[in-house]
Design a protein around this motif. Structure first.
Motif, PDB file in Angstrom:
ATOM      1  N   GLU A 124      42.036  31.765  44.436  1.00  0.00           N
ATOM      2  CA  GLU A 124      43.267  32.097  43.223  1.00  0.00           C
ATOM      3  C   GLU A 124      44.219  30.699  43.139  1.00  0.00           C
ATOM      4  O   GLU A 124      45.226  31.467  42.733  1.00  0.00           O
ATOM      5  CB  GLU A 124      44.112  33.227  44.214  1.00  0.00           C
ATOM      6  CG  GLU A 124      43.594  34.793  44.704  1.00  0.00           C
ATOM      7  CD  GLU A 124      44.534  35.890  44.313  1.00  0.00           C
ATOM      8  OE1 GLU A 124      45.736  36.270  44.440  1.00  0.00           O
ATOM      9  OE2 GLU A 124      44.769  35.871  46.396  1.00  0.00           O
ATOM     10  N   ASN A 133      50.898  37.089  38.263  1.00  0.00           N
ATOM     11  CA  ASN A 133      51.420  37.253  39.395  1.00  0.00           C
ATOM     12  C   ASN A 133      50.043  38.357  40.239  1.00  0.00           C
ATOM     13  O   ASN A 133      49.115  37.956  39.805  1.00  0.00           O
ATOM     14  CB  ASN A 133      52.200  39.041  38.660  1.00  0.00           C
ATOM     15  CG  ASN A 133      51.079  39.573  37.988  1.00  0.00           C
ATOM     16  OD1 ASN A 133      50.773  40.218  38.451  1.00  0.00           O
ATOM     17  ND2 ASN A 133      51.685  39.914  36.413  1.00  0.00           N
ATOM     18  N   ALA A 134      50.597  37.841  41.264  1.00  0.00           N
ATOM     19  CA  ALA A 134      50.042  38.690  42.488  1.00  0.00           C
ATOM     20  C   ALA A 134      48.747  39.167  41.787  1.00  0.00           C
ATOM     21  O   ALA A 134      47.512  39.022  42.312  1.00  0.00           O
ATOM     22  CB  ALA A 134      50.935  39.044  43.691  1.00  0.00           C
ATOM     23  N   GLU A 135      48.837  40.315  41.391  1.00  0.00           N
ATOM     24  CA  GLU A 135      47.784  41.869  41.393  1.00  0.00           C
ATOM     25  C   GLU A 135      46.735  41.151  40.203  1.00  0.00           C
ATOM     26  O   GLU A 135      46.261  41.846  40.614  1.00  0.00           O
ATOM     27  CB  GLU A 135      48.822  43.389  40.602  1.00  0.00           C
ATOM     28  CG  GLU A 135      47.867  44.097  40.250  1.00  0.00           C
ATOM     29  CD  GLU A 135      48.543  45.209  40.003  1.00  0.00           C
ATOM     30  OE1 GLU A 135      48.441  46.442  39.296  1.00  0.00           O
ATOM     31  OE2 GLU A 135      50.214  45.495  40.325  1.00  0.00           O
ATOM     32  N   THR A 136      47.665  40.689  39.312  1.00  0.00           N
ATOM     33  CA  THR A 136      46.784  40.141  37.801  1.00  0.00           C
ATOM     34  C   THR A 136      45.679  38.749  38.466  1.00  0.00           C
ATOM     35  O   THR A 136      44.735  39.070  38.991  1.00  0.00           O
ATOM     36  CB  THR A 136      47.136  40.071  36.915  1.00  0.00           C
ATOM     37  OG1 THR A 136      48.210  40.519  36.151  1.00  0.00           O
ATOM     38  CG2 THR A 136      46.445  38.604  35.958  1.00  0.00           C
ATOM     39  N   ARG A 138      45.040  38.240  41.869  1.00  0.00           N
ATOM     40  CA  ARG A 138      43.937  39.036  43.113  1.00  0.00           C
ATOM     41  C   ARG A 138      42.702  40.389  42.030  1.00  0.00           C
ATOM     42  O   ARG A 138      41.155  39.580  42.189  1.00  0.00           O
ATOM     43  CB  ARG A 138      44.697  39.812  43.399  1.00  0.00           C
ATOM     44  CG  ARG A 138      43.960  40.057  44.753  1.00  0.00           C
ATOM     45  CD  ARG A 138      44.845  41.404  45.268  1.00  0.00           C
ATOM     46  NE  ARG A 138      45.418  40.384  46.923  1.00  0.00           N
ATOM     47  CZ  ARG A 138      44.839  39.852  48.137  1.00  0.00           C
ATOM     48  NH1 ARG A 138      43.892  40.092  48.562  1.00  0.00           N
ATOM     49  NH2 ARG A 138      45.441  38.842  48.404  1.00  0.00           N
ATOM     50  N   GLU A 139      43.138  40.736  41.258  1.00  0.00           N
ATOM     51  CA  GLU A 139      42.397  41.377  40.439  1.00  0.00           C
ATOM     52  C   GLU A 139      41.192  40.517  39.673  1.00  0.00           C
ATOM     53  O   GLU A 139      39.792  40.673  39.821  1.00  0.00           O
ATOM     54  CB  GLU A 139      42.770  42.226  39.777  1.00  0.00           C
ATOM     55  CG  GLU A 139      43.693  43.460  40.209  1.00  0.00           C
ATOM     56  CD  GLU A 139      44.034  44.335  38.990  1.00  0.00           C
ATOM     57  OE1 GLU A 139      44.046  44.207  37.647  1.00  0.00           O
ATOM     58  OE2 GLU A 139      44.390  45.852  38.959  1.00  0.00           O
ATOM     59  N   GLY A 262      49.828  38.513  32.134  1.00  0.00           N
ATOM     60  CA  GLY A 262      49.850  38.206  34.038  1.00  0.00           C
ATOM     61  C   GLY A 262      50.447  37.235  34.323  1.00  0.00           C
ATOM     62  O   GLY A 262      50.384  37.457  35.492  1.00  0.00           O
ATOM     63  N   ASP A 272      57.488  33.119  43.427  1.00  0.00           N
ATOM     64  CA  ASP A 272      56.580  33.371  43.872  1.00  0.00           C
ATOM     65  C   ASP A 272      55.518  31.835  44.315  1.00  0.00           C
ATOM     66  O   ASP A 272      54.891  32.013  45.129  1.00  0.00           O
ATOM     67  CB  ASP A 272      55.441  33.938  42.794  1.00  0.00           C
ATOM     68  CG  ASP A 272      53.709  34.177  42.692  1.00  0.00           C
ATOM     69  OD1 ASP A 272      53.923  35.359  43.645  1.00  0.00           O
ATOM     70  OD2 ASP A 272      53.051  34.163  42.741  1.00  0.00           O
TER      71      ASP A 272
END
Length: 669
Positions: A124, A133-136, A138-139, A262, A272
């Protein structure tokens, strides 16, 4: 690896006929004694988009130096290096970081994974610096690791992975921002045959999807898999020939390194990155707990010292004021004569009761009491002792702050009637009535040749003029004047000033009034507020002295933080190099180490406050009647001070870390 591993490599803004990478007359020289050594000598090289190129040569031939320049980890001494038509020599460090972040992906021979992070966390990192962003992120990281066969190892740290697995994590990290150029430095050098073949297969598939692959290797078998082989010797290109492989490629598709949806807004991305720096600081502190504690120790001691000193100072000040209160606060003592040493004071008879009555009518006066005194022998039964007989008015006890412990005090009627009512202090009670059943109240004592009945007991006055161990007996001043002295003059007048009246102004008004009445200044005044101010000033001076010593200990602790942070920077040069290679800005590195220094000092400050409060509780538990009075202001100031120490003494090491050269940092790992 199937075609859905990653999106096709993005194209840059260059035209189709323009090379993606172009070097002209590139030299790279290093200082050596009084001269220089040339690692690269006039390199001319062009690499088109979508090529798979192998750079081969013996150790020391300059191939690694060439790769570092291609990846913008190093700068040429002279010559031109363009990426998609953009001249890199004119770019600032952060612009080069953006180029590495958006367009290059690095696969290192020694993997260069961060030991504190999991496989997922390592992958990451580039997206963190890219503002995803964190969700993007991570996925995406999970998807890339899953398609590289690492789905069940995402939570493992590098030390828990095999060499082949670590290299896959390194490849996933290179693909995280969808880089269009993959730079692989000896990608199979540290792997067994099977793992090496798998890594090469992955590189083949990435090239087939349109990515430009540049492999640096000394292994000709690996080089033969490329479409083009560039041989370098003694810093010069000696051969540029086709490789042994030819493979179809899918057309390159335009796109951004990280999908626009993202991306975070500028300030959100900055916040962030700060959060990620905070997490990394916590991980680093946890990984080196003993060193972190020793670094904190100086701060803990310094902060605890400051808080305790302030608490001791405040406790001392309140104790002093309480003791002064036993003498009577806001009082003016008016004596006959010029001073205590005036030999004529005994012959001055102008200080009289009428003066006290005149003073009592003034608006700034709360209470007035005439005072006379003499020493006398006091007897009760077979016990005899010397005591100070004080003739006072009914307002004396209020003016002097004397506390009644038994019985009652005499009143106005007792004064007017010249009553033989005696109020004794605790010292007199212990001396005369130690073994008397029922106590002293109602008992008759002989004072000189005069009998008096005990009506009350008061606590002894602390400090003041004369020790608190003296025996004191209080009678109405009218009784002492007629029965003991035989005259109407006064020894002194005690004036209690109203709380809302300034003491200095009150003293000036009293002086003016008495001079008008006497026609001359034949008296002097003792202002108890001066005594209080002198004592509290002395207490504050001592507190400041001790606080200065505590501040010195804080400075010493801050220097310790700086030293340890400098050591930390030197120990973590490799980590800094990796972060820069994947696109960290100078500010990102600065923030990470600065946050770590501030955290060390802040946690140390909180621990120091806890230690100080614990010391206060222990002090109170010991049974001492002296208490530490903690100040919220001092505690808040201590926390702020510890944070400032972290910023002040942590800045230099953090700045040094942020200014490291990426290639130098990687080579020192």
């Amino acid at each position: 690896m199937d075609a859905s591993l990653v999106r096709p490599a993005p194209t840059c803004v260059s035209t189709p006929s323009e090379p993606l990478i172009q070097l002209k007359g590139v030299w790279r020289e290093y200082p050596s004694g009084e001269g220089t050594i040339a690692a690269l000598k006039g390199i001319d090289l062009s690499i088109a988009r979508g090529e798979m190129v192998a750079i081969v040569g013996a150790s020391g031939s300059g191939k690694s130096t060439l790769m570092n320049i291609l990846g913008c980890l190093d700068r040429p001494t002279s010559g031109s290096y363009r990426v998609s038509g953009k001249e890199t020599s004119a770019l600032e460090p952060d612009a080069l970081a953006a180029l590495r972040r958006e367009h290059f992906g690095f696969i290192f021979q020694r993997y260069h994974l961060l030991g504190e992070l999991t496989a997922l966390g390592n992958v990451e990192i580039p997206a963190v610096y890219a503002g995803a962003n964190a969700e993007t992120r991570r996925e995406r990281a999970e998807a890339i690791l899953a398609r590289l066969g690492m789905a069940d190892r995402t939570g493992h740290r590098p030390g828990q992975l095999s060499g082949g697995q670590q290299q896959r994590v390194s490849i996933a990290r290179a693909l995280m921002n969808n880089a269009d150029v993959i730079l692989a430095d000896e990608p199979t050098g540290a792997l067994d045959t099977r793992s090496g073949a798998e890594v090469l297969r992955i590189l083949d598939e990435l090239n087939a999807e349109g990515r430009t692959i540049i492999i640096v290797t000394h292994d000709m078998k690996v080089a033969e898999r490329a479409q083009r082989i560039i041989e370098i010797r003694d810093g010069e290109i000696v051969a540029d020939r086709p490789g042994g492989a030819s493979r179809a490629r899918v057309p390159a598709v335009a796109g951004a390194a990280v999908p626009p949806q993202g991306r975070l807004a500028r300030w959100s991305a900055f916040a962030d990155r700060l959060y990620e720096a905070f997490v990394m600081a916590l991980l680093a502190m946890n990984a080196h707990r003993l060193r972190t504690f020793l670094t904190m120790l100086g701060i803990i001691i310094g902060i605890a010292s400051v808080v305790c000193v302030v608490a001791l100072g405040e406790g001392s000040r309140r104790r002093v004021l309480a003791n002064i209160a036993n003498l009577g606060t806001n009082t003016l003592e008016i004596f006959a004569g010029r001073s205590f040493g005036d030999t004529r004071s005994g012959r001055i008879t102008t200080l009289v009761v009428a003066d006290a009555d005149a003073l009592a009518r003034q608006h700034y006066v709360a209470a007035v009491t005439p005072t006379v005194s003499r020493s006398s022998t006091v007897r009760f039964g077979a016990t005899e002792a010397s005591a100070l007989v004080n003739g006072v008015g009914e307002g004396y006890f209020e003016a002097k702050g004397v506390r009644l412990t038994q019985g009652r005090l005499f009143d106005t009627d007792s004064v007017h009637g010249r009553a033989l009512d005696a109020v004794i202090d605790e010292n007199t009670r212990r001396t005369l009535f130690k073994d008397t059943p029922g106590g002293p109240l109602g008992q008759v004592i002989l004072i000189g040749d005069v009998f008096a009945r005990v009506v009350g007991v008061v606590a002894p006055q602390q400090g003041g003029f004369g020790g608190s161990q003296n025996l004191s007996i209080y009678l109405p001043y009218t009784t002492v004047q007629t029965r003991f002295l035989g005259n109407s003059s006064l020894r002194s007048i005690t004036v209690k000033v109203a709380d809302d009246a300034p003491m200095e102004v009150a003293e000036q008004q009293v002086t003016r009034l008495l001079v008008q009445r006497h026609g001359i200044k034949d008296f002097f005044i003792i202002n108890t507020d001066d005594i209080r101010n002198t004592i509290t000033s002395t207490t504050e001076t001592m507190t400041m002295l001790i606080a200065a010593i505590a501040v010195i200990s804080l400075i010493v602790g801050g220097i310790g933080v700086m030293n340890i942070m400098l050591v930390s920077v030197s120990e973590r040069v490799g980590e800094i190099g990796v972060r820069m290679a994947v696109g960290a800005r100078r500010s990102d590195i600065l923030n990470q180490f600065l946050i770590e220094a501030v955290l060390v000092c802040l946690v140390g400050g909180v621990a120091g406050i806890g230690l100080a409060l614990g010391f206060g509780a222990l002090f109170a538990y010991s049974g001492s009647n002296f208490t530490l009075v903690y100040s919220t202001t001092s505690i808040v100031a201590a926390v702020a001070c510890s944070s400032l120490i972290g910023v002040g003494f942590g800045y230099l090491p953090a700045r040094n870390a942020s200014r490291l050269d990426p290639v130098t940092a990687l080579m020192r790992d």
